[in-house]
Every structure is written in C-alpha cells, then in structure tokens.
Design a protein around this motif. Structure first.
Motif, PDB file in Angstrom:
ATOM      1  N   LYS A 230       4.169  -7.778   5.955  1.00  0.00           N
ATOM      2  CA  LYS A 230       5.337  -7.538   6.797  1.00  0.00           C
ATOM      3  C   LYS A 230       6.551  -7.197   5.933  1.00  0.00           C
ATOM      4  N   LEU A 231       7.330  -6.246   6.406  1.00  0.00           N
ATOM      5  CA  LEU A 231       8.561  -5.852   5.736  1.00  0.00           C
ATOM      6  C   LEU A 231       9.414  -5.084   6.730  1.00  0.00           C
ATOM      7  N   THR A 232      10.569  -4.598   6.280  1.00  0.00           N
ATOM      8  CA  THR A 232      11.488  -3.885   7.154  1.00  0.00           C
ATOM      9  C   THR A 232      11.081  -2.430   7.305  1.00  0.00           C
ATOM     10  N   SER A 233      11.228  -1.915   8.505  1.00  0.00           N
ATOM     11  CA  SER A 233      10.986  -0.495   8.757  1.00  0.00           C
ATOM     12  C   SER A 233      12.237   0.308   8.425  1.00  0.00           C
ATOM     13  N   ASN A 234      12.064   1.397   7.666  1.00  0.00           N
ATOM     14  CA  ASN A 234      13.180   2.296   7.396  1.00  0.00           C
ATOM     15  C   ASN A 234      13.645   3.023   8.655  1.00  0.00           C
ATOM     16  N   GLU A 235      12.777   3.108   9.646  1.00  0.00           N
ATOM     17  CA  GLU A 235      13.106   3.840  10.864  1.00  0.00           C
ATOM     18  C   GLU A 235      13.877   2.978  11.867  1.00  0.00           C
ATOM     19  N   THR A 236      13.475   1.708  12.020  1.00  0.00           N
ATOM     20  CA  THR A 236      14.074   0.865  13.068  1.00  0.00           C
ATOM     21  C   THR A 236      14.941  -0.266  12.532  1.00  0.00           C
ATOM     22  N   GLY A 237      14.786  -0.633  11.256  1.00  0.00           N
ATOM     23  CA  GLY A 237      15.503  -1.776  10.711  1.00  0.00           C
ATOM     24  C   GLY A 237      14.901  -3.117  11.095  1.00  0.00           C
ATOM     25  N   GLU A 238      13.827  -3.094  11.857  1.00  0.00           N
ATOM     26  CA  GLU A 238      13.150  -4.313  12.294  1.00  0.00           C
ATOM     27  C   GLU A 238      11.891  -4.544  11.470  1.00  0.00           C
ATOM     28  N   GLN A 239      11.290  -5.735  11.639  1.00  0.00           N
ATOM     29  CA  GLN A 239      10.059  -6.057  10.928  1.00  0.00           C
ATOM     30  C   GLN A 239       8.903  -5.201  11.430  1.00  0.00           C
ATOM     31  N   VAL A 240       8.046  -4.795  10.488  1.00  0.00           N
ATOM     32  CA  VAL A 240       6.883  -4.004  10.815  1.00  0.00           C
ATOM     33  C   VAL A 240       5.736  -4.458   9.918  1.00  0.00           C
ATOM     34  N   THR A 241       4.509  -4.235  10.346  1.00  0.00           N
ATOM     35  CA  THR A 241       3.325  -4.567   9.549  1.00  0.00           C
ATOM     36  C   THR A 241       2.711  -3.276   9.018  1.00  0.00           C
ATOM     37  N   ARG A 242       2.456  -3.287   7.689  1.00  0.00           N
ATOM     38  CA  ARG A 242       1.909  -2.091   7.052  1.00  0.00           C
ATOM     39  C   ARG A 242       0.865  -2.478   6.025  1.00  0.00           C
ATOM     40  N   SER A 243       0.078  -1.511   5.594  1.00  0.00           N
ATOM     41  CA  SER A 243      -0.885  -1.716   4.517  1.00  0.00           C
ATOM     42  C   SER A 243      -0.143  -1.981   3.213  1.00  0.00           C
ATOM     43  N   GLN A 244      -0.592  -3.005   2.473  1.00  0.00           N
ATOM     44  CA  GLN A 244       0.087  -3.328   1.218  1.00  0.00           C
ATOM     45  C   GLN A 244      -0.002  -2.188   0.214  1.00  0.00           C
ATOM     46  N   GLY A 245      -1.080  -1.438   0.213  1.00  0.00           N
ATOM     47  CA  GLY A 245      -1.195  -0.324  -0.715  1.00  0.00           C
ATOM     48  C   GLY A 245      -0.122   0.726  -0.491  1.00  0.00           C
ATOM     49  N   GLU A 246       0.175   1.031   0.768  1.00  0.00           N
ATOM     50  CA  GLU A 246       1.244   1.982   1.077  1.00  0.00           C
ATOM     51  C   GLU A 246       2.599   1.430   0.645  1.00  0.00           C
ATOM     52  N   VAL A 247       2.792   0.145   0.873  1.00  0.00           N
ATOM     53  CA  VAL A 247       4.049  -0.514   0.504  1.00  0.00           C
ATOM     54  C   VAL A 247       4.228  -0.489  -1.018  1.00  0.00           C
ATOM     55  N   LEU A 248       3.176  -0.843  -1.749  1.00  0.00           N
ATOM     56  CA  LEU A 248       3.269  -0.878  -3.214  1.00  0.00           C
ATOM     57  C   LEU A 248       3.515   0.519  -3.782  1.00  0.00           C
ATOM     58  N   ARG A 249       2.945   1.534  -3.188  1.00  0.00           N
ATOM     59  CA  ARG A 249       3.175   2.912  -3.647  1.00  0.00           C
ATOM     60  C   ARG A 249       4.675   3.213  -3.634  1.00  0.00           C
ATOM     61  N   GLU A 250       5.350   2.832  -2.577  1.00  0.00           N
ATOM     62  CA  GLU A 250       6.786   3.088  -2.465  1.00  0.00           C
ATOM     63  C   GLU A 250       7.587   2.170  -3.388  1.00  0.00           C
ATOM     64  N   ARG A 251       7.194   0.917  -3.464  1.00  0.00           N
ATOM     65  CA  ARG A 251       7.906  -0.041  -4.313  1.00  0.00           C
ATOM     66  C   ARG A 251       7.811   0.357  -5.784  1.00  0.00           C
ATOM     67  N   TYR A 252       6.610   0.680  -6.222  1.00  0.00           N
ATOM     68  CA  TYR A 252       6.441   1.031  -7.630  1.00  0.00           C
ATOM     69  C   TYR A 252       7.164   2.336  -7.962  1.00  0.00           C
ATOM     70  N   ALA A 253       7.258   3.250  -6.991  1.00  0.00           N
ATOM     71  CA  ALA A 253       8.038   4.468  -7.206  1.00  0.00           C
ATOM     72  C   ALA A 253       9.503   4.123  -7.458  1.00  0.00           C
ATOM     73  N   GLU A 254      10.030   3.140  -6.721  1.00  0.00           N
ATOM     74  CA  GLU A 254      11.411   2.705  -6.944  1.00  0.00           C
ATOM     75  C   GLU A 254      11.591   2.107  -8.337  1.00  0.00           C
ATOM     76  N   ILE A 255      10.631   1.302  -8.769  1.00  0.00           N
ATOM     77  CA  ILE A 255      10.730   0.684 -10.094  1.00  0.00           C
ATOM     78  C   ILE A 255      10.713   1.747 -11.182  1.00  0.00           C
ATOM     79  N   THR A 256       9.840   2.736 -11.034  1.00  0.00           N
ATOM     80  CA  THR A 256       9.764   3.806 -12.026  1.00  0.00           C
ATOM     81  C   THR A 256      11.058   4.616 -12.054  1.00  0.00           C
ATOM     82  N   ALA A 257      11.652   4.877 -10.892  1.00  0.00           N
ATOM     83  CA  ALA A 257      12.931   5.606 -10.850  1.00  0.00           C
ATOM     84  C   ALA A 257      14.038   4.795 -11.519  1.00  0.00           C
TER      85      ALA A 257
END
Length: 503
Positions: A230-257
């Motif tokens: 669970k984490l925040t949706s960029n679209e709604t600002g509310e909690q949403v459930t997503r695959s951790q792999g998709e989440v980590l892809r975005e998170r690690y991209a932020e760390i690399t940037a």
C-alpha cells in the motif's frame, strides 16, 4: 531575554559577512544532504542487488564511510529537528511527522551564520511551515536563503522561495535542488564567504515517479517482486494497493536520479576548486518505508526502533581532512552533526542538553576511539497521550502560523498540504515515559515497546539482524540499560517542559 539574544545574533550576522569578504577564507565550506526514507540497505556500496548509486558508492570508497550511521528517530520530522539542533526531538516536542520545532531552539545555521557563513536550505523542511510569517521557517531558524517545501514532493515540485507563495519548478526534483544549490554556492563564493548548505531531497519518499531513462534501468523488477503493498496514488492522493515490483521500479529510479544530482554537485565543486575544503555529508532521515522494505539484512522498517527503522546510509567527503578512505563501524547519528561542526569550527556548544557527540576524532581516523562514549537513545513518543486531554494544552505557536502552503500529492484529511502542531506540554506523568524506545551502548541494544510486551535485548555486534533475544540470559545488562534509558528520559522530559529556555 529571548529578544535580546536574537538581537545580538542578528547584529553578529550583519557584521561577520563584511569580515569574511575581506579576509582569506580558512573555514571549510559545509554541505549536508539527506534523502527522504532512504534506508541503510538501499545503496550499491551496502550490497543492494539492484539499486544503482555510483556516486554514493564512490563517496563511500574514497571518503569516510559509516557502516553504522543512525537517524535519531525512525521518522522524518523528528530526525530533521535533531539534525539541526543536536538534541533529541522529544526535547522540543517534535514527536512525529507534522510536529514542528520550537522557535527557541538553536540550529547549526544560526551558529554558523554568526561566524560569517552564508546559509541556505533547499528541499524538504517538515519541521514547521516554510512561509515567511512562520516563526520556525528556515529563515527564522538561521538560513539566509531557502527554496523549500513544507513536506515532500515529486517531479515538477511546488517550492517556496524565501517564504513567498510556492511556484512550480519543472523537472526532476533532485536536479532542481542541486541546480539551486550550485547557484547559491557561486553567489556565496563571489562574496568571499564560506557557505553552509542543507539539501533535504524529496526522494525517495512515496508516492514515486521517475524519468523514463531511470525507470528503464529497473524494468526487470515487476517480475521479481509480486507481493502487493500500500502507498499513495499519484492520481488521487489516496491509498492504493500495487505490485511491489512496480513500486520498487519507481522508487529505485528516484534514488538513482538523486545519486546523479549529487554527482553534478561534486563535479561543480571540483571544477571550481572547492572540493578539497568542502565537507560533504549524505545520510538518510529514517529507515526504509514498509512499501519498499525487503526484510533484509535488518529487522524492522520506518517507524520502528529496530535497526531497519533507524539505520541509514552515512558518508562524508572532505579531501583536505580525509585524504585517504576510512571505513568505520563507529556508531554515529544525525544528532552528532551540530556538536561535530562546532568542534571543527571551534564554536562553543549551546548551553543546554545536547544528545550528540563530536565525531571529529572519527573524521581524523583516531583509532583509539572505538566505542561511543555515551549511549545512543531512540524514543518514539506516544502521542496518544494528547487524545483524551480536556481541555487541550495551549498551542506553542499560533495555529495560523503553522498552516502549510506548498501543495503535495498525498492527502491528509482531504487536504493537499501539511499543517503543523506543537504544544505547551501538560504536567508530566507516567504516560510521558511511554512509546517504543531503545538504547544502544557498547554493542548491546535494549528495546522496550509497551507494558504488555516483554523488553528485548540484543548483542548487535554478534547479531545485527536482532534475531536472538538475550533478555533472559543477560538480566543484569538489561536492567543496567533500562536504568540508563529511564534517567535519560527524565532529562528529555525536563527539556520538554521548556526548562532549557529559561534564563
């Protein structure tokens, strides 16, 4: 008394820049950077399988690498208060995210500005509102310039410059902050002043977003980590459930940037001949958030006083003082920054309880200092203490002055900004000692949760994953640590009442 002190500090801040402009600079420049929710394991140099952090890896290989660097608190606002003051956040009522600092606190920026430093803050603030009228804005707490946000931010952030209404900055947020930092450095250099810069990135705090090229580096992750988080949706600002792999892809991209932006800063320092005499630190503000934590190699996540909630990356570069690589297992903390900088610049410490220690012997690779001389303390104050108080205690700061202005994606009670709170503390009682807490001393760590849960004792040197509870086999050690923790808590609660501010 408070007014007289501020007047004296203001006068000094006006005098010293003139001195600095006419005398050769001898003081080091200082840049303190911090990631948001960036846990210990999320770097290449600490052995992460996927994350690409070549710049931090190089800093760790050529500078001072702390294998045991701790955030003062397992969440962000409290750690930030400690980062600036050298004091545990509970001393000033900064109990949790959204609890502000107090105006009477003394920050590193205030101390350095009064000996000729030009001081600036860039990025996440989150220890009070950033608007100009706030008594705990970056400007009120010692920074001459700031481009800041009340909380966290993603791509195309809305930031407030020197307390004005926020404006949108197009681009990747870490790149934006570093570009502003470089411009500030060049301005300070043109005056002959040494500079002190605090850069608090918005990455990698959720909700996540990344540039296409950075996302592409982690295209394999969705197939590797299928559990839902669970984490925040960029679209709604509310909690949403997503695959951790998709989440980590975005998170690690932020760390690399973020890592790449730090590299841009280092290149600028080198090109301008500033690298040798500039102390550059990077650390995290707390452990990895639950949506991203993989459970290894440490127990716990953000918000918990286990190692996974408080261990963060910690590296320092300063070629003039650290000419050869140092890798240390000395336990250091964000609370140590103020006393360390005071020692390096030859400044007296503020005359109030300071929880951090001077790390200059570690910077100088003094091998006689192998153990921390005093314990490390962690305490997640139980703010439910305030839920049933009637009447409520008086606000420490006018609530209107605590209202945030910079927008963010994540909604809180339907509001897309963050407001802050702090209270004149009510009469102390036994409830004030509650909340998850721990003490680390000479390799042992005692963890106390609540009255219903048995305390835990670990030997971190032998068991860094906190798997073997020694509470039954080492009762004397547990009792000793518990007494030390209780004595320290009494000191903290005395500060919380405002006693440190009395003349």
């Amino acid at each position: 008394m408070r007014h007289a002190i501020l007047t004296a500090l203001t006068c000094l801040s006006l005098i010293h820049p003139l001195v600095a402009a006419t005398e050769p600079q001898s003081k080091p420049n200082i840049i303190l950077m911090m990631g948001d929710d960036h846990g210990w394991e999320e770097t290449g140099y600490n052995g992460h399988t996927h994350i690409k952090t070549p710049v931090l890896d190089e800093m760790a290989a050529t500078g001072l690498r702390f294998d045991r660097f701790y955030a003062t608190h397992p969440s962000c606002s409290p750690t930030r208060a400690a980062f600036l003051t050298g004091r545990h956040p509970n001393r000033m009522g900064t109990f949790a995210p959204g609890w502000s600092i107090r105006p009477e606190e003394i920050t590193i920026a205030q101390l350095l500005s009064n000996v000729g430093y030009r001081c600036a803050h860039f990025g996440k603030w989150h220890i009070g509102a950033v608007k100009k009228t706030s008594p705990v804005s970056p400007g009120a707490m010692g920074f001459h310039e700031w481009l800041s946000h009340d909380n966290f931010f993603e791509l195309n952030p809305a930031l407030s410059r020197n307390g004005a209404d926020p404006e949108i900055f197009q681009g990747e947020s870490s790149e934006i902050l570093i570009a502003e930092t470089i411009r500030f450095i060049d301005r300070a250099r043109s005056t002959g002043q040494p500079f002190f810069t605090v850069v608090w990135f918005g990455s990698p705090h959720e909700p996540y977003s990344g540039l296409p090229a950075d996302l592409a580096l982690y295209d394999d992750l969705p197939a590797l980590y299928s559990k839902e988080v669970k984490l925040t949706s960029n679209e709604t600002g509310e909690q949403v459930t997503r695959s951790q792999g998709e989440v980590l892809r975005e998170r690690y991209a932020e760390i690399t940037a973020m890592d790449r932006a730090i590299g841009t800063l280092r290149k600028h320092l080198a090109n301008q001949g500033l690298r040798d005499n500039t102390l550059v630190l990077y650390c995290g503000d707390n452990g990895t958030s639950p949506d991203a934590a993989l459970g290894l190699p440490h127990r716990g996540v953000k918000g918990q006083v286990y190692e996974g909630g408080i261990l963060v990356p910690g590296v320092i570069e300063w070629p003039a003082r650290i000419p050869q690589p140092i890798n240390t297992k000395f336990r250091a903390s964000t609370s140590d920054l103020l006393p360390t900088l005071c020692a390096l610049i030859d400044l007296p410490l503020p005359t109030r309880p300071i929880d951090g220690i001077d790390l200059s012997p570690v910077i100088d690779n003094n091998k006689t200092l192998t153990q921390r001389p005093s314990p490390l303390y962690f305490w997640n104050y139980n703010t439910s203490r305030f839920a049933n108080l009637n009447p409520k205690p008086n606000p420490y700061i006018d609530p209107e002055l605590q209202e945030g202005t910079s927008p963010l994606v994540k909604l809180q009670r339907g509001k897309a900004t963050r407001d802050f709170t702090n209270w004149h503390h009510p009469s102390l009682n036994e409830q004030d000692f509650q909340g998850p807490r721990s003490i680390i001393h000479n390799g042992f760590k005692l963890v106390i949760h609540d009255k219903k849960t048995q305390p835990e004792l670990f030997n971190l040197d032998a068991d860094p994953a906190e798997k073997q509870n020694l509470i039954d086999s080492e009762p004397d050690k547990a009792a000793e640590l518990q007494q030390q923790l209780r004595t320290w808590q009494k000191s903290v609660l005395n500060s919380l009442t405002g006693a440190d501010y009395e003349s």
